[in-house]
Structure formats: C-alpha cells, structure tokens
Design an enzyme around this catalytic site. Structure first.
Site, PDB file in Angstrom:
ATOM      1  N   PHE A   1     -24.766 114.704  93.705  1.00 57.21           N
ATOM      2  CA  PHE A   1     -25.440 115.889  93.162  1.00 57.21           C
ATOM      3  C   PHE A   1     -25.802 115.734  91.685  1.00 57.21           C
ATOM      4  CE2 PHE A   1     -24.009 119.307  96.498  1.00 57.21           C
ATOM      5  CZ  PHE A   1     -24.832 118.703  97.435  1.00 57.21           C
ATOM      6  N   ARG A   2     -25.476 114.564  91.085  1.00 56.23           N
ATOM      7  CA  ARG A   2     -26.043 114.122  89.800  1.00 56.23           C
ATOM      8  C   ARG A   2     -25.524 114.838  88.553  1.00 56.23           C
ATOM      9  NH1 ARG A   2     -27.314 109.504  91.976  1.00 56.23           N
ATOM     10  NH2 ARG A   2     -29.281 109.404  93.109  1.00 56.23           N
TER      11      ARG A   2
ATOM     12  N   HIS B   1     -18.613 101.550  99.716  1.00 60.08           N
ATOM     13  CA  HIS B   1     -20.003 101.106  99.854  1.00 60.08           C
ATOM     14  C   HIS B   1     -19.933  99.588  99.964  1.00 60.08           C
ATOM     15  CE1 HIS B   1     -24.410 101.148  98.461  1.00 60.08           C
ATOM     16  NE2 HIS B   1     -24.088  99.870  98.619  1.00 60.08           N
TER      17      HIS B   1
ATOM     18  N   HIS C   1     -21.976 104.651 105.301  1.00 59.33           N
ATOM     19  CA  HIS C   1     -23.366 104.328 105.652  1.00 59.33           C
ATOM     20  C   HIS C   1     -23.596 102.944 106.279  1.00 59.33           C
ATOM     21  CE1 HIS C   1     -23.026 102.624 101.652  1.00 59.33           C
ATOM     22  NE2 HIS C   1     -23.383 103.711 101.007  1.00 59.33           N
TER      23      HIS C   1
ATOM     24  N   ASN D   1     -29.921 102.210  99.439  1.00 55.78           N
ATOM     25  CA  ASN D   1     -28.916 101.156  99.538  1.00 55.78           C
ATOM     26  C   ASN D   1     -27.759 101.701 100.355  1.00 55.78           C
ATOM     27  OD1 ASN D   1     -30.495  99.785  97.714  1.00 55.78           O
ATOM     28  ND2 ASN D   1     -29.168 100.170  95.958  1.00 55.78           N
TER      29      ASN D   1
ATOM     30  N   ASP E   1     -25.676 111.084 102.551  1.00 57.88           N
ATOM     31  CA  ASP E   1     -25.831 110.249 101.353  1.00 57.88           C
ATOM     32  C   ASP E   1     -26.970 110.801 100.487  1.00 57.88           C
ATOM     33  OD1 ASP E   1     -25.400 108.321  99.450  1.00 57.88           O
ATOM     34  OD2 ASP E   1     -26.280 106.671 100.567  1.00 57.88           O
TER      35      ASP E   1
ATOM     36  N   HIS F   1     -33.759 111.507  93.290  1.00 58.04           N
ATOM     37  CA  HIS F   1     -34.389 110.958  92.080  1.00 58.04           C
ATOM     38  C   HIS F   1     -35.716 111.697  91.932  1.00 58.04           C
ATOM     39  CE1 HIS F   1     -31.583 107.565  91.934  1.00 58.04           C
ATOM     40  NE2 HIS F   1     -31.785 107.413  93.234  1.00 58.04           N
TER      41      HIS F   1
END
Length: 448
Positions: free
Chosen positions: A66-67, A181, A239, A286, A313, A317
């Site tokens: 959520f940045r 990851h 993922h 990714n 995920d 951006h």
C-alpha cells in the site's frame, strides 16, 4: 448503518465448501445467528434483503503493497484500503518494502499507528527480514503481527536477503510464518545482462519472463523449501508463477498441519505471456507472468490443493512510471478492487466453484496466518461479509477505478459480477460502487 442490529435476508451463503440459502443476523460487530429463516420483531433492526444474491466471507488478502510511508504518490493505506473494500477485501496484510522499510519494531509500530487512523479495512503488516536485523526479528511479538517477509530475489525497494548463513539463522530462530519472494538473483542478473548486450535499452517487454525465468523461480523456491525442511521453519512461498514450482508442494495433509505452503496471485491465473503484446509493461510483475502452460499448471495445483491461497500482490505505480521502457518500468500493478470479481469471472468460465473461491481467498488465509474470528461466515465471528450479484455486468474504466494511481490492468474488461455491499465488523462500508466514509477497520489479531 454503524453497529446496529442488521438482518440479511434471502442470501445464498458461500461458506465451508457449500452454498446454502438462509438469513444472517448481525449484532454489533459479530454474526449472532445463521438460519434458514430469521424473523426479528424489534423496530431497531435494519433488514437488508439481498434477493438471492451470494454472500461471501470477507476476503483476507495476505499480500499487498500500500506504499505508505515514503511512496505515497503511488498509493497510501487510506486510498488502497478503500479500493480493497470496494473489491470485497475486508482484511489485508501489507508488505515491508516501504520507505523507510519495516525492518525495526519502531517502524512497524509507526505503520500500525497510521493504519489505526486511516485504514478503511482490517489490517496487519509483515515484518521485513534483512541481512542484518536478526536482533529486531527476535523482538517481534508473533501474537500481534502477521508474519515475517523475506525477499530472496530483489524486487521493489531492495531488501534482498542473500547471505546463506543469515538465512539459515532466521529460519532456525523464529516460529512466525516466513513468507518469501523466490527468484534467484544471479540467474536474473545474468539473463538481464545478456538481453542488454543484445537489445541495449530497447529490450522488448515480451522478454520479461525469459529474464526473470522459470528456472530463476524454481532454483530459489526449491532452496527455500530445502532450508525449511532442514530447520523446521514454517514457510509460505508467495506468488508461484511456474508449473515446475507446483511440483514442490503437497496436498497430502490438511492446511492447518502443513509446514510448507504456497500462494498464487490473480495475475498469474489470468494473464499469460501472449498478453504482453497488448498490455505491455502494465502486466510487468515480479515474478513475471509466464506461459499459458504455466498458467494451466498453476490452476491445476490450485484446484487440487497443492496451492493454498489466492492473493493479489497489489502493488501500484503511477502510469508515468509504468509507461517507461522495459528496464525502467517498475514491476507491479494495482489489483485489490478487482481480485474477487476476477475470480468469480473464472467461475462463470467454469474454471472454479464459488466455495473454492471462498476457501482460497478467505478460509485458507485465516487458517494459514491463524487470524482470529475471521475468514468464515460463522456465529460468533466478526461480521466481515461481501454480497455479490453474480449476473450484473460492468466494465472497468477510469471513472470507477478507486486506486490512487488511477489505472488498472483490467481496464476495458467487462466482469459479469458486481459487489453490491461490503460489511466490515458489522458495519455497512460499501454500497453499489460507493465506499461510505466510515473507517470500521480493526487491527487483526492472531490465535497463536
């Protein structure tokens, strides 16, 4: 409709492997009663007749970005949790690669403080592991935090853990779920250099799944699994994107007893490498979206329970950032608003049953992370409920996208199903394309 008594009438309840018709009585924050038919005489009761629409348990998304803090031009906890609520995601677990990174207990608590004031959904966070913060990892209270996140391949915000000795120490010294990851960094770097040598700055986006290859994924995830088996760690591989990796996981025992689990994301179930031509860097993630054969094998493993969870995920951006050439365009895209309806679209295509969607998006994240009183439609549980009209088509466009970044990889897609209501802790927080200005979200608690 804040914390009144609410009676949901004429629902098709999707829960624990079946769809049953009935009514749901909500009192305060909790589900009070579920029965074939409930009648309440009090005039204080708000009756919501859903007229045969489907009621799902609120989705628990175990992987979002959520940045906030530090990257809030892309999204923030308020904006992205609003979009999540509109998408039927009532609880989220957010990742540590913000700026600053969530790699100290102090920074973790700062995030909880922000969410307590601004989140529209229930929230928890993952603590980030690095090559040099083992002491901080040991300070984390597993009862109050979703788990630990390790990047074994670098992604947005470099938190790469690449020291084998430290990795083994981390795996050996925590009981928390370690989510990883997995992409092998050396393989990716070599592949990227080969492509730079060939194409210079004009690497085609179609080369992304060759640069971040199936082999890079398999090498990393197989090593992580080997280490988990050696140390007894509780490992969750985020993922999956390749068919080859699905062979590393088992469906021999129930999820609650598994020590090694796996997740697949919406985009790896929806897109294939054929879509790069049309969607370009908007579907650059990714790990990369790979072949249609990989996608088919992911579906097979999801349906036979080698893969335990579906997540988003979600990683926004700006369009300006995404529209760069391949090497400069960041990986990730916004997904929380469209994750559940995308999976219900797959129900319409006869790929998956509705109870299986509830299992993989609500029940299983609750089991895996031991989330307290959520993930099911059960008496005594928090009333996190999503009402879906499965025959009410709508098209994703700029006007109805709620992400702060203002775009979606699903733009132009018509979904057959629409989320009509979301209830969070017994409060109606979303009603027909409108998120109500009510922050009813709570910090997730864990049965540990």
């Amino acid at each position: 409709m804040k914390n009144k008594t609410i009676l949901i009438k004429n629902a098709k309840i999707v829960n624990e492997g079946s769809v049953t018709e009935g009514d749901i009585l909500i009192e305060g924050e909790y589900i009070k009663e579920i029965a074939d038919s409930i009648s309440v005489k009090s005039s204080d009761v708000v009756v919501v007749d859903v007229e045969g629409n489907y009621v799902f348990p609120g989705v628990i998304d175990d992987q979002v970005h959520f940045r906030e803090p530090g990257l809030t031009h892309k999204g923030d906890i308020a904006s992205e949790s609003r979009a999540a609520i509109a998408g039927g995601i009532t609880s989220f677990i957010e990742m540590p690669n913000t700026n600053p990174q969530t790699t100290t207990v102090e920074k973790l608590e700062e995030k909880f403080e922000i969410a307590s004031k601004t989140s529209f959904a229930n929230y928890s966070f993952m603590f980030g592991g690095t090559n040099d913060n083992l002491e901080e990892i040991l300070k984390v209270d597993p009862k109050t935090v979703a788990g630990l996140k390790l990047f074994l391949g670098s992604s947005t915000g470099n938190m790469l853990v690449d020291d084998p000795e430290i990795l083994e120490k981390i795996f050996s010294s925590t009981d928390m779920v370690i989510s990883v990851h997995c992409e092998d960094e050396a393989t990716i770097r070599k592949n990227l250099q080969d492509h730079i040598d060939e194409f210079g700055e004009d690497i085609p986006i179609s080369k992304h799944p060759i640069i971040r290859s199936a082999e890079a994924c398999y090498l990393s995830s197989s090593k992580a699994i080997e280490l988990a088996k050696k140390t007894g760690a509780r490992l969750h591989v985020f993922h999956l994107s390749t068919g080859k990796e699905t062979k590393l996981f088992s469906n021999k025992i129930p999820l609650k007893d598994k020590k090694i689990t796996a997740e697949v994301c919406i985009h790896h179930l929806w897109f294939s490498d054929k879509d790069y031509e049309k969607k370009g860097t908007h579907i650059k993630w990714n790990p990369a979206v790979k072949t249609a054969k990989d996608r088919d094998q992911l579906w097979k493993a999801l349906l036979d329970d080698r893969i335990d969870v579906i997540a988003s995920d979600h990683a926004p951006h700006t369009l300006e950032e995404k529209n760069n050439k391949y090497a400069k365009a960041p990986s990730g895209g916004p997904l929380v608003q469209h994750a559940l309806v995308a999976m219900i679209e797959m129900f319409h295509k006869e790929k998956i049953g509705l109870p299986k969607i509830a299992e993989k998006m609500a029940h299983n994240p609750a089991i895996l992370f031991q989330v307290e009183k959520r993930g099911y439609i059960k008496e005594g549980y928090f009333a996190d409920l999503v009402i879906v009209d499965i025959n009410n088509p709508w098209t994703v466009n700029k006007q109805n996208i709620l992400y702060k970044c203002g775009w979606s990889p699903f733009e132009g897609t018509t979904f057959k199903s629409r989320i009509t209501h979301t209830f969070l802790n017994g409060t109606l927080v979303y009603n027909n394309f409108k998120v109500l200005d009510i922050k009813a979200g709570k910090r997730l608690t864990f049965n540990r």
